[in-house]
Design a protein around this motif. Structure first.
Motif, PDB file in Angstrom:
ATOM      1  N   SER A  40      12.733  11.633  -6.453  1.00  0.00           N
ATOM      2  CA  SER A  40      12.538  11.590  -5.000  1.00  0.00           C
ATOM      3  C   SER A  40      11.837  12.848  -4.502  1.00  0.00           C
ATOM      4  O   SER A  40      10.945  12.776  -3.637  1.00  0.00           O
ATOM      5  CB  SER A  40      13.880  11.413  -4.293  1.00  0.00           C
ATOM      6  N   ARG A  41      12.189  13.999  -5.046  1.00  0.00           N
ATOM      7  CA  ARG A  41      11.546  15.238  -4.621  1.00  0.00           C
ATOM      8  C   ARG A  41      10.079  15.266  -5.036  1.00  0.00           C
ATOM      9  O   ARG A  41       9.208  15.720  -4.274  1.00  0.00           O
ATOM     10  CB  ARG A  41      12.292  16.440  -5.207  1.00  0.00           C
ATOM     11  N   HIS A  42       9.773  14.772  -6.237  1.00  0.00           N
ATOM     12  CA  HIS A  42       8.369  14.707  -6.658  1.00  0.00           C
ATOM     13  C   HIS A  42       7.578  13.711  -5.797  1.00  0.00           C
ATOM     14  O   HIS A  42       6.399  13.942  -5.498  1.00  0.00           O
ATOM     15  CB  HIS A  42       8.271  14.308  -8.133  1.00  0.00           C
ATOM     16  N   LEU A  43       8.204  12.629  -5.384  1.00  0.00           N
ATOM     17  CA  LEU A  43       7.508  11.666  -4.527  1.00  0.00           C
ATOM     18  C   LEU A  43       7.212  12.265  -3.161  1.00  0.00           C
ATOM     19  O   LEU A  43       6.158  11.991  -2.566  1.00  0.00           O
ATOM     20  CB  LEU A  43       8.347  10.393  -4.385  1.00  0.00           C
ATOM     21  N   VAL A  44       8.135  13.058  -2.639  1.00  0.00           N
ATOM     22  CA  VAL A  44       7.886  13.729  -1.361  1.00  0.00           C
ATOM     23  C   VAL A  44       6.688  14.665  -1.490  1.00  0.00           C
ATOM     24  O   VAL A  44       5.797  14.688  -0.620  1.00  0.00           O
ATOM     25  CB  VAL A  44       9.132  14.512  -0.905  1.00  0.00           C
ATOM     26  N   MET A  45       6.632  15.420  -2.566  1.00  0.00           N
ATOM     27  CA  MET A  45       5.507  16.326  -2.775  1.00  0.00           C
ATOM     28  C   MET A  45       4.202  15.564  -2.979  1.00  0.00           C
ATOM     29  O   MET A  45       3.138  16.000  -2.539  1.00  0.00           O
ATOM     30  CB  MET A  45       5.780  17.235  -3.979  1.00  0.00           C
ATOM     31  N   THR A  46       4.283  14.410  -3.634  1.00  0.00           N
ATOM     32  CA  THR A  46       3.092  13.576  -3.798  1.00  0.00           C
ATOM     33  C   THR A  46       2.512  13.179  -2.445  1.00  0.00           C
ATOM     34  O   THR A  46       1.298  13.258  -2.222  1.00  0.00           O
ATOM     35  CB  THR A  46       3.425  12.308  -4.608  1.00  0.00           C
ATOM     36  N   ALA A  47       3.391  12.781  -1.530  1.00  0.00           N
ATOM     37  CA  ALA A  47       2.933  12.378  -0.198  1.00  0.00           C
ATOM     38  C   ALA A  47       2.390  13.559   0.590  1.00  0.00           C
ATOM     39  O   ALA A  47       1.376  13.450   1.285  1.00  0.00           O
ATOM     40  CB  ALA A  47       4.081  11.727   0.561  1.00  0.00           C
ATOM     41  N   ARG A  48       3.039  14.697   0.467  1.00  0.00           N
ATOM     42  CA  ARG A  48       2.599  15.868   1.222  1.00  0.00           C
ATOM     43  C   ARG A  48       1.228  16.363   0.795  1.00  0.00           C
ATOM     44  O   ARG A  48       0.426  16.826   1.615  1.00  0.00           O
ATOM     45  CB  ARG A  48       3.605  17.011   1.054  1.00  0.00           C
ATOM     46  N   ASP A  51      -3.535  14.302   0.771  1.00  0.00           N
ATOM     47  CA  ASP A  51      -4.800  14.500   1.477  1.00  0.00           C
ATOM     48  C   ASP A  51      -5.482  15.808   1.114  1.00  0.00           C
ATOM     49  O   ASP A  51      -6.702  15.850   0.943  1.00  0.00           O
ATOM     50  CB  ASP A  51      -4.572  14.444   2.990  1.00  0.00           C
ATOM     51  N   ASP A  52      -4.705  16.886   1.017  1.00  0.00           N
ATOM     52  CA  ASP A  52      -5.296  18.211   0.827  1.00  0.00           C
ATOM     53  C   ASP A  52      -5.449  18.614  -0.637  1.00  0.00           C
ATOM     54  O   ASP A  52      -6.387  19.308  -0.999  1.00  0.00           O
ATOM     55  CB  ASP A  52      -4.452  19.264   1.558  1.00  0.00           C
ATOM     56  N   ARG A  53      -4.497  18.214  -1.475  1.00  0.00           N
ATOM     57  CA  ARG A  53      -4.542  18.565  -2.897  1.00  0.00           C
ATOM     58  C   ARG A  53      -4.236  17.339  -3.746  1.00  0.00           C
ATOM     59  O   ARG A  53      -3.188  17.254  -4.385  1.00  0.00           O
ATOM     60  CB  ARG A  53      -3.526  19.668  -3.192  1.00  0.00           C
ATOM     61  N   PRO A  54      -5.140  16.365  -3.773  1.00  0.00           N
ATOM     62  CA  PRO A  54      -4.863  15.142  -4.535  1.00  0.00           C
ATOM     63  C   PRO A  54      -4.636  15.394  -6.021  1.00  0.00           C
ATOM     64  O   PRO A  54      -3.886  14.668  -6.662  1.00  0.00           O
ATOM     65  CB  PRO A  54      -6.109  14.282  -4.296  1.00  0.00           C
ATOM     66  N   GLY A  79      -0.135   5.409  -8.760  1.00  0.00           N
ATOM     67  CA  GLY A  79      -1.446   4.782  -8.703  1.00  0.00           C
ATOM     68  C   GLY A  79      -2.256   5.277  -7.522  1.00  0.00           C
ATOM     69  O   GLY A  79      -3.453   5.573  -7.642  1.00  0.00           O
ATOM     70  N   VAL A  80      -1.609   5.390  -6.367  1.00  0.00           N
ATOM     71  CA  VAL A  80      -2.292   5.886  -5.171  1.00  0.00           C
ATOM     72  C   VAL A  80      -2.746   7.326  -5.372  1.00  0.00           C
ATOM     73  O   VAL A  80      -3.867   7.708  -5.000  1.00  0.00           O
ATOM     74  CB  VAL A  80      -1.370   5.769  -3.944  1.00  0.00           C
ATOM     75  N   ALA A  81      -1.877   8.151  -5.970  1.00  0.00           N
ATOM     76  CA  ALA A  81      -2.229   9.554  -6.200  1.00  0.00           C
ATOM     77  C   ALA A  81      -3.408   9.679  -7.162  1.00  0.00           C
ATOM     78  O   ALA A  81      -4.341  10.453  -6.929  1.00  0.00           O
ATOM     79  CB  ALA A  81      -1.019  10.315  -6.737  1.00  0.00           C
ATOM     80  N   ALA A  82      -3.376   8.926  -8.257  1.00  0.00           N
ATOM     81  CA  ALA A  82      -4.475   8.978  -9.222  1.00  0.00           C
ATOM     82  C   ALA A  82      -5.768   8.455  -8.599  1.00  0.00           C
ATOM     83  O   ALA A  82      -6.851   9.016  -8.813  1.00  0.00           O
ATOM     84  CB  ALA A  82      -4.121   8.158 -10.465  1.00  0.00           C
ATOM     85  N   TYR A  83      -5.666   7.396  -7.807  1.00  0.00           N
ATOM     86  CA  TYR A  83      -6.830   6.822  -7.131  1.00  0.00           C
ATOM     87  C   TYR A  83      -7.454   7.842  -6.183  1.00  0.00           C
ATOM     88  O   TYR A  83      -8.672   8.031  -6.160  1.00  0.00           O
ATOM     89  CB  TYR A  83      -6.390   5.573  -6.370  1.00  0.00           C
ATOM     90  N   THR A  84      -6.620   8.537  -5.400  1.00  0.00           N
ATOM     91  CA  THR A  84      -7.115   9.527  -4.457  1.00  0.00           C
ATOM     92  C   THR A  84      -7.735  10.713  -5.179  1.00  0.00           C
ATOM     93  O   THR A  84      -8.704  11.309  -4.696  1.00  0.00           O
ATOM     94  CB  THR A  84      -5.967  10.015  -3.554  1.00  0.00           C
ATOM     95  N   ALA A  85      -7.190  11.052  -6.347  1.00  0.00           N
ATOM     96  CA  ALA A  85      -7.729  12.166  -7.131  1.00  0.00           C
ATOM     97  C   ALA A  85      -8.968  11.781  -7.927  1.00  0.00           C
ATOM     98  O   ALA A  85      -9.565  12.619  -8.604  1.00  0.00           O
ATOM     99  CB  ALA A  85      -6.655  12.701  -8.085  1.00  0.00           C
TER     100      ALA A  85
END
Length: 364
Positions: A40-48, A51-54, A79-85
């Motif tokens: 859960s903590r890693h998911l929060v950081m993923t969302a934060r 936009d700025d540090r994909p 998947g969303v994080a990898a796609y954005t990066a």
């Protein structure tokens, strides 16, 4: 002895994991208490950081997958994080895993766009005509049209790219989550096809519908009108500095005053972001209902093998076979996978059968 799991990037102490939406926290209850907290903590950081540090968001997402990879919501976030990066191969593997786990087709447009990112627009067009598209909701079908239009442009089929986006939603009077992006994509396709006057009108419509600054429609419209954007703020600062120097020279004319310089721009501060925000409807699928906390800690041992398998998925997955490439090598406007409906039509996406004619440019 259980192998050491990847630690992942560091997490600030103020991030507890309670920032997540209740539905997501409910899904995480199937993990052990320790694993649920870390994921859960890693998911929060993923969302934060998305936009700025994909790139860093993707690292946090991978750490979440290492402990919660059998959950669709974790795979979807990865998947969303990898796609954005821009890591399209990894993103495709994560979306495929999320789809296998959840049985949802909501990831289909993003998977098709990953194929475009990997330089395989023919596969994206084949996916646009697949039965999975019929099972998408209205938002998903609009997203699929945008992806398919981009794939047509990748192949140099500029008129077909325009036709693909002609659907009732294009002229809908209501403003939906996809309205600005659909109009912007249509304007961009028109401009690529050399229909500048029509493109200007649709960039203006996209700007009116873009209440959340999702597109750069205003800038594109200004470019077409020949308007040059200038940074007046920087000029004002320079003038202010010059005035201050003049004042110092007048006060102490004989002193050798040093020339002052403006301070550098302040560092970017990452604002906190919860995963329950609805801004990312394009990338987020439907969450499964909360599950009971019934699985033991030992079930986590299977995650590593599953992660290694999914993260190294072969590009020739059964979702889209190589035979589809051969069938898509020769594509024409008449063989469109998504048909262009009359923009003045009804309220739902039209039939997805092949379009027959490209509308005359004067009708737009």
């Amino acid at each position: 002895m259980r192998p050491t799991r990847p630690v992942g990037p560091s997490i600030p102490n103020d991030v507890t994991g309670q920032e997540l939406d209740k539905a997501i926290r409910g899904d995480l209850r199937t993990l052990s208490v320790e694993a649920a907290e870390i994921v859960s903590r890693h998911l929060v950081m993923t969302a934060r950081l998305l936009d700025d540090r994909p790139d860093l968001a993707w690292e946090h997402a991978k750490a979440a997958v290492s402990r919660g990879g059998r959950l669709a919501v974790v795979r979807e976030a990865a998947g969303v994080a990898a796609y954005t990066a821009g890591e399209y191969a990894d993103a495709l593997a994560q979306f495929r895993a999320a789809r296998r786990i959840s049985g949802s087709d909501s990831y289909w447009p993003l998977m098709a766009d990953c194929e475009r990112g990997l330089g395989r627009p023919e596969r994206a067009i084949t996916m646009a005509g697949a039965p999975e598209v019929d099972r998408l909701d209205r938002d998903g079908r609009v997203e699929m049209r945008i992806v398919a239009s981009g794939a047509r442009r990748d192949l140099g089929q500029l008129d077909a790219a325009v036709v693909t986006l002609q659907c009732p939603e294009l002229s809908a009077t209501s403003t939906e989550s996809w309205s600005a992006r659909l109009k912007f994509a249509y304007a961009d396709a028109l401009l690529a096809a050399g229909r500048e006057d029509e493109a200007r009108d649709w960039f203006a419509k996209a700007g009116e519908a873009d209440t959340r600054d999702e597109t750069d429609a205003a800038e594109r419209l200004a470019d077409l009108d020949g308007i040059v954007w200038e940074d007046t703020l920087e000029g004002d600062d320079d003038e202010s500095d010059a005035n201050e120097d003049d004042d110092e020279d007048e006060d102490d004319f004989d002193d050798d005053a040093a020339v002052g310089t403006r301070s550098a721009a302040p560092p970017v501060v990452f604002a906190s972001a919860d995963l329950d925000d609805d801004e990312d409807e394009d990338n987020q699928g439907e969450f499964a209902p909360p599950l009971l906390d019934s699985e033991s800690d030992d079930a986590d041992e299977d995650v590593d093998d599953e992660v290694e398998s999914d993260m190294s998925d072969d590009d020739d997955d059964d979702d889209v076979s190589d035979d589809d490439d051969d069938e898509s090598d020769q594509v024409s406007t008449e063989d469109l996978a998504l048909a262009g409906d009359d923009p003045t039509g009804g309220d739902t996406v039209g039939d997805t059968s092949p379009a027959q004619d490209v509308p005359d440019s004067s009708s737009d």
